[in-house]
Every structure is written in structure tokens, then in C-alpha cells.
Design an enzyme around this catalytic site. Structure first.
Site, short mmCIF file in Angstrom:
data_model
loop_
_atom_site.label_atom_id
_atom_site.label_comp_id
_atom_site.label_asym_id
_atom_site.label_seq_id
_atom_site.Cartn_x
_atom_site.Cartn_y
_atom_site.Cartn_z
N GLU A 116 -1.33 5.26 19.51
CA GLU A 116 -2.22 3.98 19.00
C GLU A 116 -1.26 2.79 19.09
O GLU A 116 -0.23 2.60 18.83
CB GLU A 116 -2.22 4.21 17.41
CG GLU A 116 -3.18 3.10 16.81
CD GLU A 116 -3.53 3.53 15.33
OE1 GLU A 116 -3.82 4.80 15.00
OE2 GLU A 116 -2.98 2.86 14.60
N ARG A 122 0.68 -1.34 0.10
CA ARG A 122 0.15 -0.04 0.11
C ARG A 122 0.70 1.25 -0.05
O ARG A 122 0.34 2.41 -0.38
CB ARG A 122 -0.80 0.07 1.31
CG ARG A 122 -1.99 -1.05 1.49
CD ARG A 122 -2.29 -1.18 3.00
NE ARG A 122 -2.88 -0.14 3.64
CZ ARG A 122 -4.07 0.22 3.56
NH1 ARG A 122 -4.92 -0.29 2.92
NH2 ARG A 122 -4.44 1.38 4.12
N ASP A 153 -10.06 0.31 2.60
CA ASP A 153 -10.23 1.85 2.82
C ASP A 153 -11.70 2.05 2.64
O ASP A 153 -12.55 1.71 2.06
CB ASP A 153 -9.31 2.42 1.83
CG ASP A 153 -7.73 2.24 2.23
OD1 ASP A 153 -7.40 1.97 3.56
OD2 ASP A 153 -6.87 2.26 1.34
N ARG A 165 1.89 4.99 16.35
CA ARG A 165 1.71 6.13 15.90
C ARG A 165 1.32 7.15 16.68
O ARG A 165 0.51 6.81 17.71
CB ARG A 165 1.19 6.19 14.45
CG ARG A 165 -0.19 5.48 14.40
CD ARG A 165 -0.63 5.44 12.66
NE ARG A 165 -1.68 4.40 12.55
CZ ARG A 165 -2.09 4.10 11.69
NH1 ARG A 165 -1.59 4.39 10.44
NH2 ARG A 165 -3.00 3.39 11.62
N TYR A 173 -9.43 -5.80 4.08
CA TYR A 173 -8.67 -4.77 4.56
C TYR A 173 -8.95 -3.63 3.51
O TYR A 173 -8.15 -3.01 2.81
CB TYR A 173 -7.20 -5.07 4.61
CG TYR A 173 -6.25 -4.03 5.00
CD1 TYR A 173 -6.65 -2.87 5.53
CD2 TYR A 173 -4.69 -4.33 5.05
CE1 TYR A 173 -5.53 -2.03 6.21
CE2 TYR A 173 -3.80 -3.43 5.58
CZ TYR A 173 -4.17 -2.30 6.18
OH TYR A 173 -3.47 -1.35 6.79
N ARG A 177 -6.66 -8.05 13.95
CA ARG A 177 -5.69 -7.41 14.73
C ARG A 177 -6.44 -6.31 15.34
O ARG A 177 -7.44 -5.63 14.62
CB ARG A 177 -4.57 -6.85 13.79
CG ARG A 177 -3.37 -6.28 14.48
CD ARG A 177 -2.65 -7.44 15.15
NE ARG A 177 -1.40 -6.77 15.70
CZ ARG A 177 -0.96 -7.47 16.87
NH1 ARG A 177 -1.28 -8.59 17.36
NH2 ARG A 177 0.10 -6.66 17.60
N ARG A 182 8.89 6.76 -3.68
CA ARG A 182 8.87 7.67 -4.87
C ARG A 182 10.47 8.14 -4.94
O ARG A 182 10.97 8.39 -3.89
CB ARG A 182 7.95 8.66 -4.66
CG ARG A 182 6.60 8.30 -4.65
CD ARG A 182 5.60 9.57 -4.83
NE ARG A 182 4.33 9.15 -4.53
CZ ARG A 182 3.67 9.44 -3.45
NH1 ARG A 182 4.30 10.09 -2.35
NH2 ARG A 182 2.26 9.10 -3.24
N1 UDP Z 1 4.20 0.28 7.40
C1 UDP Z 1 5.55 0.39 8.13
N2 UDP Z 1 6.09 1.35 8.58
C2 UDP Z 1 5.34 2.66 8.47
C3 UDP Z 1 4.05 2.55 8.06
C4 UDP Z 1 3.70 1.48 7.72
O1 UDP Z 1 6.20 -0.65 8.12
O2 UDP Z 1 5.98 3.57 9.11
C5 UDP Z 1 3.74 -0.91 6.92
C6 UDP Z 1 2.96 -1.70 8.12
O3 UDP Z 1 3.20 -3.04 7.87
C7 UDP Z 1 1.69 -1.41 7.94
C8 UDP Z 1 1.41 -1.20 6.22
O4 UDP Z 1 2.70 -0.64 5.78
O5 UDP Z 1 0.73 -2.28 8.28
C9 UDP Z 1 0.62 -0.51 5.65
O6 UDP Z 1 0.68 0.85 6.31
P1 UDP Z 1 -0.73 1.98 6.36
O7 UDP Z 1 -0.21 2.95 7.16
O8 UDP Z 1 -1.20 1.90 5.13
O9 UDP Z 1 -1.71 1.13 7.32
P2 UDP Z 1 -3.06 1.70 8.21
O10 UDP Z 1 -3.09 3.17 8.04
O11 UDP Z 1 -4.09 1.04 7.20
O12 UDP Z 1 -2.95 1.03 9.35
#
Ligand code: UDP
Length: 366
Positions: free
Chosen positions: A298, A169, A349, A277, A347, A246, A173
């Protein structure tokens, strides 16, 4: 038709709106004491913003149709998700972009970045897990810094034990573009998500605090059709086993500071920091006027029955189990439809939830 909708999250609310418009008689029941499922937001006057109570929700889509659809219910601000990563004493630009590569490797141009990555990656045409995939795309240095610790916390498993899907996801870049999403449309609704759900549910009978499962047979008997947006395994009393999910725990802090972190989302990618985060809600609303601020830490956690199922954890085993439930669901599809993140075990969005709900309503009811 008399239609019962179980769950007032985005999927249920879009269905309710569409069905009411098509002239059906809808009744929405919701287990929690509020509508909106996990997109629920509430206003926090001390911080002058809306709290994303069940985690950050940033609406983004590439589809003009879905964007315009949502635009009927709210005005969206011009928020663009530009995440920062905190790792040890440093702050990095994220998702990985040319500025990140400058910060980590000192490279300044796309060509330098390309050459640098080419040296670092471990080529692999057929990566067998998330770690191998990351090694082949961003190399071990960036993987260790940004992915390994965060993913271990997020999913409770080492990336070597996970499929690569979740990480795909994230964009990578070789430009200075640090937008978390590639989609053409993005924003946060002015006034919060709950107001959107309220509008979608206008004219529909809604009852909160009702657990469908306590009287399931009665509910099903009473209506011509049921749209069920809860977990599919719970509907069948987990008879084939429990699907993997999860869950999350949130720690909410109202802080006597005008601005805590200068950004809506800061990811903590080290394994030793227990949260993944920190959200600072006023930045989602793009409103920094109030003297106080609300932040949320979180913490991912294992899901046990009774917890909120935040993320379906799709892997070979859970997919096989889901297939068994889907076969059961197919047998009763004339009367009951399973939809949304939990009903479809995806999963998703938000834009995908809306698209899925609209596609279903068009197929089934119009
Ligand atoms: N991920 C990571 N480091 C980061 C952010 C995301 O390793 O700083 C990985 C992690 O495995 C996560 C996935 O990328 O489950 C998708 O992240 P996203 O932020 O899209 O997840 P969401 O916001 O749906 O929790």
C-alpha cells in the site's frame, strides 16, 4: 417514494436495504463497474482467499446492534487484527503494548513500563500538533520508531503539521493485549464483503458503470428523493474549492509461497521504505491451505481529481470549506441527502458508516 441512491458502497447499500424493506422503490447507480465501493472484495482462487481490493477492511464495533445488523448478511470469522511493525531489521508488536515496550526498552511488567514511559515522555497539557501529542503520550523514542515515518508517508506531511486526531485511534496499552481495536466485536465476513453488499441489495434495481454527474439534473428530476454518497465537493462542481483527500496506490503480487509474512498486516514505519503496509489476504480469511499467496503493498499518494478519495483529510482549512458545502447541502435537504465517508467528509470506519446510514433511514423514512 421513488428514491435514487448514488453509490453502492456500504452507506448506499444499507440505505437501499432499509428503504426497500420500508416499501420504497429504490434504484442504485454506481460509477465503477462493480458494487461495494471500497469494501469490494473478490475471490482469488490461486491463493484461496478474498482480496480486499481497496485496502484492508476489518469490521469492528462496540455496538451489539450494529454487529447483529451485519450478522444478518454474513457469518463473521474470529479474525482479530494483530499488526506487526517492520522497522530496519526488527519486527515489533503493534499497537504499542507491553510486549512492544519489552522489545524496545526491556521492561517486563506494567509498573516497569509505566515508570519507563514516565521518564521518556515530554509532558504537555495542550499539545498543538501530532508530534507534540505523541511526545506527551509515548515519548520521542517510540514516536520516532513507530509514528514519525509512517505518518509522513501516510499523510504526505510531517506530524508537526498535522492535528493529533488520526493517531488517537491507536491504543497504547501497558498489558500484553495486542488487539488493534478496543471494540467488543470484530471479524471478517466469511465469503467476503461483496457478498454482504449483494445481500443488502437483493430486490433492488442496481446499475453499474453509470456516472451520476454526467446527467445530474436529469437524475434529480426523475426521482422523489436522492441519496448521494459521492464526494460532497464534486456534487457542487467544486465551486468553493476542492476538499483535501489522501489517495492510495496498491501493488498486487501473487507469490509462489505458502505464506509470505505470517500475518495479515505488517506496517513499515521507516520513511525510507515507500509503502506503509503489506497485506497478506489469506490471513484475513484465516485460510492458509493454498500453495500460493496474494499480498498487496500500500502506497499513500497525493489525491488529484480523478483519483479515488480514500481519506478525507480534515484540518482547520478543509473543515471550513466543508462547512460551506454543508450549508449548500442544507438548502436542498428536502430533496437530496449527503451520506457516507465522502458525502459527510468524515474519516469513518465501517461500523460508523452503518450506524450513520441506519440513523438517517430511521429519521427520514420510518
Ligand atoms: N500510524 C502510525 N504508525 C503505524 C500505524 C498508524 O504512525 O504503524 C498513525 C498514522 O498517522 C495513521 C494513524 O495512526 O494515519 C491511524 O492509523 P490506522 O491504522 O488506524 O489507519 P487506517 O487503517 O485507517 O489507514
Amino acid at each position: 417514494m421513488r428514491v435514487l441512491i448514488v453509490g453502492s458502497g456500504l452507506y448506499g447499500a444499507v440505505c437501499a436495504h432499509e428503504l426497500r424493506r420500508a416499501g420504497h422503490d429504490c434504484h442504485v447507480i454506481e460509477k465503477r463497474n462493480h458494487i461495494g465501493g471500497n469494501v469490494f472484495t473478490r475471490h482469488v482462487p490461486e491463493a484461496g482467499c478474498h482480496e480486499h481490493v481497496y485496502g484492508a477492511h476489518i469490521f469492528h464495533t462496540n455496538s451489539k446492534r450494529i454487529w447483529d445488523y451485519m450478522g444478518q448478511f454474513a457469518e463473521f470469522n474470529h479474525y482479530v487484527n494483530r499488526v506487526k511493525v517492520a522497522h530496519e531489521d526488527s519486527i515489533y508488536s503493534f499497537p504499542i503494548n507491553l510486549f512492544t515496550l519489552y522489545q524496545v526498552f526491556g521492561v517486563r511488567t506494567p509498573d516497569e513500563a509505566k515508570a519507563c514511559l514516565a521518564k521518556d515522555i515530554i509532558a504537555n497539557d495542550n499539545p498543538g500538533n501530532m508530534e507534540e501529542y505523541c511526545h506527551s503520550v509515548i515519548g520521542p523514542t517510540l514516536y520516532k520508531l513507530f509514528i514519525e515515518g509512517y505518518t509522513q508517508k501516510q499523510w504526505g506531511k510531517h506530524p508537526r503539521e498535522l492535528p493529533a486526531d488520526a493517531v488517537k485511534r491507536l491504543p497504547v496499552r501497558l498489558t500484553f493485549d495486542d488487539n488493534y481495536f478496543n471494540d467488543r466485536y470484530q471479524g471478517i465476513p466469511v465469503g467476503g464483503y461483496t457478498a454482504i453488499i449483494e445481500k443488502m441489495l437483493e430486490g433492488v434495481r442496481v446499475e453499474t458503470g453509470i456516472d451520476f454527474h454526467l446527467n445530474r439534473e436529469m437524475w434529480i428530476r426523475e426521482y422523489d428523493y436522492v441519496i448521494y454518497t459521492g464526494p460532497i465537493d464534486a456534487f457542487f462542481d467544486y465551486r468553493h474549492g476542492v476538499l483535501e483527500y489522501r489517495s492510495l496506490r496498491f501493488e498486487r503480487l501473487l507469490i509462489d509461497s505458502h505464506d509470505f509474512q505470517g500475518n495479515a498486516v505488517v506496517n513499515y514505519t521507516e520513511a525510507s521504505v515507500p509503502w506503509t503496509r503489506i497485506l497478506e489476504h489469506k490471513h484475513f480469511d484465516m485460510n492458509q491451505k493454498e500453495p500460493m499467496t496474494l499480498v498487496t503493498r500500500e502506497y499513500p499518494q497525493a489525491w488529484v481529481k480523478g483519483d479515488i478519495e480514500y481519506y478525507p483529510e480534515r484540518n482547520a482549512q478543509s473543515e471550513a470549506l466543508f462547512e460551506q458545502y454543508r450549508e449548500e447541502a442544507d438548502k436542498i435537504s428536502a430533496k437530496i441527502h449527503f451520506g457516507g465517508r465522502l458525502g459527510e467528509y468524515r474519516y469513518y470506519d465501517m461500523h460508523q458508516v452503518v450506524a450513520s446510514a441506519l440513523a438517517f433511514c430511521e429519521k427520514q423514512f420510518v
